[in-house]
Scaffold this motif. Structure first.
Motif, PDB file in Angstrom:
ATOM      1  N   ILE A 114       3.742  -2.623  48.079  1.00 50.48           N
ATOM      2  CA  ILE A 114       3.631  -1.253  48.594  1.00 50.48           C
ATOM      3  C   ILE A 114       5.022  -0.673  48.825  1.00 50.48           C
ATOM      4  O   ILE A 114       5.304   0.475  48.478  1.00 50.48           O
ATOM      5  CB  ILE A 114       2.804  -1.213  49.907  1.00 50.48           C
ATOM      6  CG1 ILE A 114       1.313  -1.318  49.588  1.00 50.48           C
ATOM      7  CG2 ILE A 114       3.066   0.069  50.684  1.00 50.48           C
ATOM      8  CD1 ILE A 114       0.726  -0.111  48.876  1.00 50.48           C
ATOM      9  N   ASN A 115       5.919  -1.483  49.392  1.00 58.49           N
ATOM     10  CA  ASN A 115       7.294  -1.023  49.620  1.00 58.49           C
ATOM     11  C   ASN A 115       7.986  -0.695  48.295  1.00 58.49           C
ATOM     12  O   ASN A 115       8.718   0.291  48.184  1.00 58.49           O
ATOM     13  CB  ASN A 115       8.093  -2.086  50.380  1.00 58.49           C
ATOM     14  CG  ASN A 115       7.638  -2.224  51.821  1.00 58.49           C
ATOM     15  OD1 ASN A 115       7.046  -1.303  52.378  1.00 58.49           O
ATOM     16  ND2 ASN A 115       7.887  -3.374  52.425  1.00 58.49           N
ATOM     17  N   LYS A 116       7.751  -1.533  47.287  1.00 61.29           N
ATOM     18  CA  LYS A 116       8.331  -1.291  45.965  1.00 61.29           C
ATOM     19  C   LYS A 116       7.758  -0.011  45.352  1.00 61.29           C
ATOM     20  O   LYS A 116       8.484   0.790  44.762  1.00 61.29           O
ATOM     21  CB  LYS A 116       8.033  -2.489  45.055  1.00 61.29           C
ATOM     22  CG  LYS A 116       8.777  -2.461  43.728  1.00 61.29           C
ATOM     23  CD  LYS A 116       8.528  -3.750  42.938  1.00 61.29           C
ATOM     24  CE  LYS A 116       9.331  -3.746  41.653  1.00 61.29           C
ATOM     25  NZ  LYS A 116       9.083  -4.960  40.851  1.00 61.29           N
ATOM     26  N   PHE A 118       9.531   3.439  44.165  1.00 61.06           N
ATOM     27  CA  PHE A 118       9.251   4.054  42.867  1.00 61.06           C
ATOM     28  C   PHE A 118       8.929   5.533  43.041  1.00 61.06           C
ATOM     29  O   PHE A 118       9.445   6.393  42.315  1.00 61.06           O
ATOM     30  CB  PHE A 118       8.080   3.323  42.197  1.00 61.06           C
ATOM     31  CG  PHE A 118       7.472   4.067  41.043  1.00 61.06           C
ATOM     32  CD1 PHE A 118       8.067   4.046  39.791  1.00 61.06           C
ATOM     33  CD2 PHE A 118       6.298   4.799  41.206  1.00 61.06           C
ATOM     34  CE1 PHE A 118       7.508   4.748  38.727  1.00 61.06           C
ATOM     35  CE2 PHE A 118       5.739   5.494  40.152  1.00 61.06           C
ATOM     36  CZ  PHE A 118       6.343   5.465  38.912  1.00 61.06           C
ATOM     37  N   LEU A 119       8.083   5.864  44.028  1.00 65.24           N
ATOM     38  CA  LEU A 119       7.680   7.254  44.260  1.00 65.24           C
ATOM     39  C   LEU A 119       8.846   8.119  44.729  1.00 65.24           C
ATOM     40  O   LEU A 119       8.892   9.318  44.432  1.00 65.24           O
ATOM     41  CB  LEU A 119       6.536   7.310  45.278  1.00 65.24           C
ATOM     42  CG  LEU A 119       5.196   6.730  44.801  1.00 65.24           C
ATOM     43  CD1 LEU A 119       4.172   6.759  45.930  1.00 65.24           C
ATOM     44  CD2 LEU A 119       4.673   7.474  43.581  1.00 65.24           C
ATOM     45  N   GLU A 120       9.808   7.519  45.434  1.00 70.30           N
ATOM     46  CA  GLU A 120      11.003   8.261  45.838  1.00 70.30           C
ATOM     47  C   GLU A 120      11.779   8.739  44.609  1.00 70.30           C
ATOM     48  O   GLU A 120      12.294   9.866  44.579  1.00 70.30           O
ATOM     49  CB  GLU A 120      11.903   7.390  46.710  1.00 70.30           C
ATOM     50  CG  GLU A 120      11.377   7.178  48.120  1.00 70.30           C
ATOM     51  CD  GLU A 120      12.260   6.231  48.920  1.00 70.30           C
ATOM     52  OE1 GLU A 120      13.389   5.931  48.459  1.00 70.30           O
ATOM     53  OE2 GLU A 120      11.810   5.782  49.986  1.00 70.30           O
ATOM     54  N   TRP A 141      12.553  11.185  38.209  1.00 68.50           N
ATOM     55  CA  TRP A 141      12.943  10.011  37.422  1.00 68.50           C
ATOM     56  C   TRP A 141      11.855   8.948  37.516  1.00 68.50           C
ATOM     57  O   TRP A 141      11.564   8.437  38.589  1.00 68.50           O
ATOM     58  CB  TRP A 141      14.272   9.464  37.954  1.00 68.50           C
ATOM     59  CG  TRP A 141      14.884   8.374  37.134  1.00 68.50           C
ATOM     60  CD1 TRP A 141      14.473   7.936  35.912  1.00 68.50           C
ATOM     61  CD2 TRP A 141      16.019   7.575  37.478  1.00 68.50           C
ATOM     62  NE1 TRP A 141      15.297   6.903  35.476  1.00 68.50           N
ATOM     63  CE2 TRP A 141      16.249   6.672  36.418  1.00 68.50           C
ATOM     64  CE3 TRP A 141      16.867   7.542  38.585  1.00 68.50           C
ATOM     65  CZ2 TRP A 141      17.288   5.747  36.443  1.00 68.50           C
ATOM     66  CZ3 TRP A 141      17.904   6.623  38.604  1.00 68.50           C
ATOM     67  CH2 TRP A 141      18.112   5.746  37.536  1.00 68.50           C
ATOM     68  N   PHE A 142      11.248   8.623  36.376  1.00 69.81           N
ATOM     69  CA  PHE A 142      10.210   7.597  36.293  1.00 69.81           C
ATOM     70  C   PHE A 142      10.882   6.274  35.963  1.00 69.81           C
ATOM     71  O   PHE A 142      11.419   6.098  34.873  1.00 69.81           O
ATOM     72  CB  PHE A 142       9.204   7.973  35.196  1.00 69.81           C
ATOM     73  CG  PHE A 142       7.955   7.139  35.184  1.00 69.81           C
ATOM     74  CD1 PHE A 142       6.761   7.630  35.672  1.00 69.81           C
ATOM     75  CD2 PHE A 142       7.961   5.847  34.664  1.00 69.81           C
ATOM     76  CE1 PHE A 142       5.605   6.863  35.654  1.00 69.81           C
ATOM     77  CE2 PHE A 142       6.826   5.077  34.638  1.00 69.81           C
ATOM     78  CZ  PHE A 142       5.635   5.590  35.144  1.00 69.81           C
ATOM     79  N   ARG A 143      10.858   5.327  36.916  1.00 62.89           N
ATOM     80  CA  ARG A 143      11.513   4.025  36.739  1.00 62.89           C
ATOM     81  C   ARG A 143      10.466   2.913  36.664  1.00 62.89           C
ATOM     82  O   ARG A 143      10.005   2.422  37.707  1.00 62.89           O
ATOM     83  CB  ARG A 143      12.478   3.757  37.901  1.00 62.89           C
ATOM     84  CG  ARG A 143      13.763   4.546  37.811  1.00 62.89           C
ATOM     85  CD  ARG A 143      14.752   4.086  38.863  1.00 62.89           C
ATOM     86  NE  ARG A 143      15.030   2.643  38.788  1.00 62.89           N
ATOM     87  CZ  ARG A 143      15.884   2.007  39.582  1.00 62.89           C
ATOM     88  NH1 ARG A 143      16.535   2.673  40.519  1.00 62.89           N
ATOM     89  NH2 ARG A 143      16.071   0.714  39.459  1.00 62.89           N
ATOM     90  N   PRO A 144      10.092   2.477  35.478  1.00 61.92           N
ATOM     91  CA  PRO A 144       9.088   1.420  35.333  1.00 61.92           C
ATOM     92  C   PRO A 144       9.478   0.101  35.993  1.00 61.92           C
ATOM     93  O   PRO A 144       8.605  -0.688  36.354  1.00 61.92           O
ATOM     94  CB  PRO A 144       8.968   1.252  33.815  1.00 61.92           C
ATOM     95  CG  PRO A 144       9.351   2.580  33.273  1.00 61.92           C
ATOM     96  CD  PRO A 144      10.460   3.041  34.178  1.00 61.92           C
TER      97      PRO A 144
END
Length: 200
Positions: A118-120, A124-126, A132-135
């Motif tokens: 959830i933290n990760k 990602f959502l930040e 910026w979409f970071r897979p």
């Protein structure tokens, strides 16, 4: 690197800093492809063909572009990664549609996610919030359409001597538009400039 940092210190206002970012980081042939413009084109074309986007939407950033990292103050080396920025609103929205499905499942408690994941996911959502979409920040539980696995399979297939870029690991993310890439680049340079001023 010393010349770059010295010139950055001399930048006096936001307009000049934006111009510096465009000229030094976003424009031109990357250091890793110095003297190999045809290979750079073929590398961009390879990625563009895979995602069915324009080759001009593929950029190289970081030390692979400059030949050094102004943030870490380190020279580009064989231990460096190649950071690819894909600028495509179409691809961004395609991937965000998968996130929407994931978020709905998460919201309805149909999937179990650990606190660490959830933290990760929040991290990602930040990045998504700044376009910026970071897979690499997607939780391991994110398996809708296997987007995470297919993403890394492709970039692994063009890393470590298996593409025009050479014997380097290739990483990538997707920016919603060129403006978002530019703003992120501008913000990074602004941070480096402030650190230089503190050092003085």
């Amino acid at each position: 690197m010393e010349v770059f940092l010295e010139n950055l210190k001399r930048v006096e206002n936001d307009a000049s800093l934006q111009d510096f970012a465009r000229k030094e980081i976003l424009h031109g042939t990357p250091f890793v492809f110095s003297g190999r413009e045809t290979d750079f084109y073929e590398f961009r074309k390879r990625i563009a063909a895979h995602f069915e986007i324009g080759f001009h939407e593929i950029f190289i950033t970081g030390s692979g572009k400059l030949g050094f990292s102004p943030h870490k103050r380190t020279e580009f080396s064989y231990d460096s990664d190649i950071d690819v920025a894909i600028v495509s609103s179409d691809l961004f929205y395609q991937m965000m549609e998968r996130i929407r499905c994931y978020q709905m499942q998460l919201r309805e408690s149909r999937i179990a996610v650990s606190k660490r994941e959830i933290n990760k996911y929040h991290r990602f959502l930040e990045y998504v919030a700044i376009g910026w979409f970071r897979p690499d920040l997607l939780p391991n539980s994110f398996d809708i359409g296997d987007i995470r696995e297919r993403w890394f399979d492709f970039f692994t297939s063009i890393s470590d001597g298996r593409s025009e870029v050479g014997n380097y690991k290739v990483n990538a993310g997707v920016f919603k538009s060129y403006r978002y890439l530019e703003e992120y680049t501008f913000s990074g340079l602004e941070s480096v400039k402030k650190s230089l001023e503190v050092e003085d």
